[in-house]
Motif scaffolding. Structure first.
Motif, short mmCIF file in Angstrom:
data_model
loop_
_atom_site.label_atom_id
_atom_site.label_comp_id
_atom_site.label_asym_id
_atom_site.label_seq_id
_atom_site.Cartn_x
_atom_site.Cartn_y
_atom_site.Cartn_z
N PHE A 19 0.64 -1.41 0.08
CA PHE A 19 -0.31 -0.02 0.05
C PHE A 19 1.13 1.23 -0.12
O PHE A 19 0.79 2.17 -0.81
CB PHE A 19 -0.68 0.16 1.42
N ILE A 20 1.53 1.05 1.05
CA ILE A 20 2.82 2.62 0.71
C ILE A 20 3.45 2.96 -0.42
O ILE A 20 3.97 3.93 -0.90
CB ILE A 20 3.77 2.39 2.20
N GLY A 21 4.34 1.50 -0.82
CA GLY A 21 4.92 1.46 -2.15
C GLY A 21 3.45 2.32 -3.57
O GLY A 21 3.93 3.21 -4.27
N LEU A 86 10.49 -3.35 0.77
CA LEU A 86 9.18 -3.82 -0.22
C LEU A 86 8.91 -3.03 -0.72
O LEU A 86 9.00 -3.04 -2.11
CB LEU A 86 8.11 -5.01 0.68
N SER A 87 8.34 -2.20 -0.18
CA SER A 87 7.53 -0.64 -0.45
C SER A 87 8.62 -0.15 -1.57
O SER A 87 8.11 0.54 -2.46
CB SER A 87 7.12 0.39 1.13
N ILE A 88 9.90 0.39 -0.90
CA ILE A 88 10.92 0.53 -2.05
C ILE A 88 11.31 0.19 -3.65
O ILE A 88 10.85 0.54 -4.75
CB ILE A 88 11.99 0.63 -1.47
N ILE A 89 10.54 -1.29 -2.91
CA ILE A 89 10.77 -2.05 -4.82
C ILE A 89 9.31 -2.23 -5.46
O ILE A 89 9.43 -1.88 -6.90
CB ILE A 89 10.86 -3.79 -4.07
N VAL A 90 8.23 -2.06 -4.58
CA VAL A 90 6.94 -1.76 -4.91
C VAL A 90 7.05 -0.51 -5.78
O VAL A 90 6.77 -0.34 -6.56
CB VAL A 90 6.04 -2.26 -4.52
N SER A 91 7.41 0.35 -4.85
CA SER A 91 7.74 2.04 -5.26
C SER A 91 8.24 1.79 -6.58
O SER A 91 8.27 2.78 -8.22
CB SER A 91 8.26 2.91 -4.23
N ALA A 92 9.39 1.21 -6.94
CA ALA A 92 10.19 1.69 -7.99
C ALA A 92 10.26 0.74 -9.52
O ALA A 92 10.12 1.25 -10.28
CB ALA A 92 11.76 1.02 -7.34
#
Length: 334
Positions: A19-21, A86-92
């Motif tokens: 959700f955050i990503g 994991l939010s970093i990976i989702v966002s990227a």
């Protein structure tokens, strides 16, 4: 067969990261749309408040933060905190497909380095004592060492807002995210106090009558509003694939530092564990530098010049006439 508490915490933490990503991308798209029709958030505009897509990102972030908060109720911080990466990976990944923001190969290395360093820090971070009442947190928060940390944090935040933001806010990502992360480290104490107050109240021990509960609630509200304001500016000014990991690294680092100061966690650790944490900090710093150094730059203006000589009745020399110069390769003929 029911889920164990750790399994519930794991599922909630992973959902929180997703959700955050995603919220970074939704808010970024909303900020872009708002900036196209009004004043950009990066230069002090608030037209994004009228953009539905930004609110979708805001709601998504709130859902993610609530899931993350509840995850700490079921699972230890050592399990939940590293999953924030994991939010970093989702966002990227979403930024690559939805925003067409490309991260360079060395940027990927920097991202992995940041995640690895953060994981090392969290793995070797000491177990903190969980306070059993709001009064106990208040006692910890009013220790001289932590009061010095609070004073230093607020001083740095004021310096960043009053001095560095007007000069470097649009060119240095650490200004906006520094404000977010420093305020975030103070938010942790307040949120923890509020969570304990709610839990104890639900168990029949009313904590709402204590003024400390409302003080922590006020501090949390101020800190969260400040974080969101400067996070919006960072997202509007810089690449979302860079904002997400740098924000994660700085927030995690400062939160652990605040925890060490407040709860005196290092007092019960051996030299090996402390050395591992320091190495983790160095790794995180290196990754942050790599990410910032390889940030996608704006393309340079195209090369090419054509000059029109404007005259009412005849063409004159450049010295005698007004000139209109277009610097664009589209109109350039050798």
């Amino acid at each position: 067969m029911g889920f164990s508490d750790n399994s519930k915490g794991l599922i909630l933490a992973m959902a929180s990261s997703a959700f955050i990503g995603s919220s970074f991308i939704l808010k970024k798209k909303g900020l872009k749309r708002a900036g196209a029709s009004g004043t950009r958030a990066g230069v002090g505009g608030y037209t994004y408040l009228l953009e539905p897509l930004w609110w979708a990102g805001m709601i998504t972030m709130i859902v993610g933060e609530v899931a993350n908060f509840v995850a700490y109720v079921y699972a230890p911080a050592v399990l939940v905190t590293p999953l924030g990466a994991l939010s970093i990976i989702v966002s990227a990944c979403l930024a690559h497909f939805m925003l067409k923001e490309r991260i360079q190969k060395m940027g990927i290395v920097g991202c992995i380095t940041c995640i690895a360093g953060s994981v090392v820090i969290v793995i070797h971070a000491p177990q903190e004592h969980t306070p059993s009442s709001v009064q106990e947190i208040w006692t910890l928060a009013t220790q001289p060492a932590f009061l010095i940390y609070v004073a230093a944090t607020l001083s740095i935040v004021l310096a960043l807002i009053l001095h560095f933001e007007p000069r470097y806010g649009q060119t240095n990502i650490l200004v906006y995210l520094g404000i977010c992360s420093l305020m975030g480290s103070l938010t942790v104490v307040s949120i923890k106090a509020i969570g304990i107050a709610i839990k104890l109240t639900l168990d029949g021990i009313n904590q709402m009558a204590y003024p400390q509960t409302w003080f922590f609630l006020t501090v949390a509200a101020i800190c969260v509003i400040t974080q969101l304001n400067y996070l919006n500016k960072a997202l509007d000014t810089f690449n979302a694939a860079i904002v997400s990991p740098v924000y994660y690294v700085m927030f995690t680092t400062l939160t652990i530092i605040a925890s060490v100061i407040m709860f005196k966690d290092w007092s019960g650790q051996n030299v090996s564990s402390i050395a591992s944490e320091i190495c983790g900090f160095i790794t995180v710093l290196s990754g942050t530098i790599i990410l910032h150094a390889t940030r996608e730059q704006e393309p340079p203006p195209p090369v090419g010049t054509v000059t029109w000589y404007v005259s009412g009745d005849s063409m004159k020399s450049p010295e005698d006439e007004h000139l209109i110069t277009l610097r664009s390769s589209e109109y350039y003929e050798p």
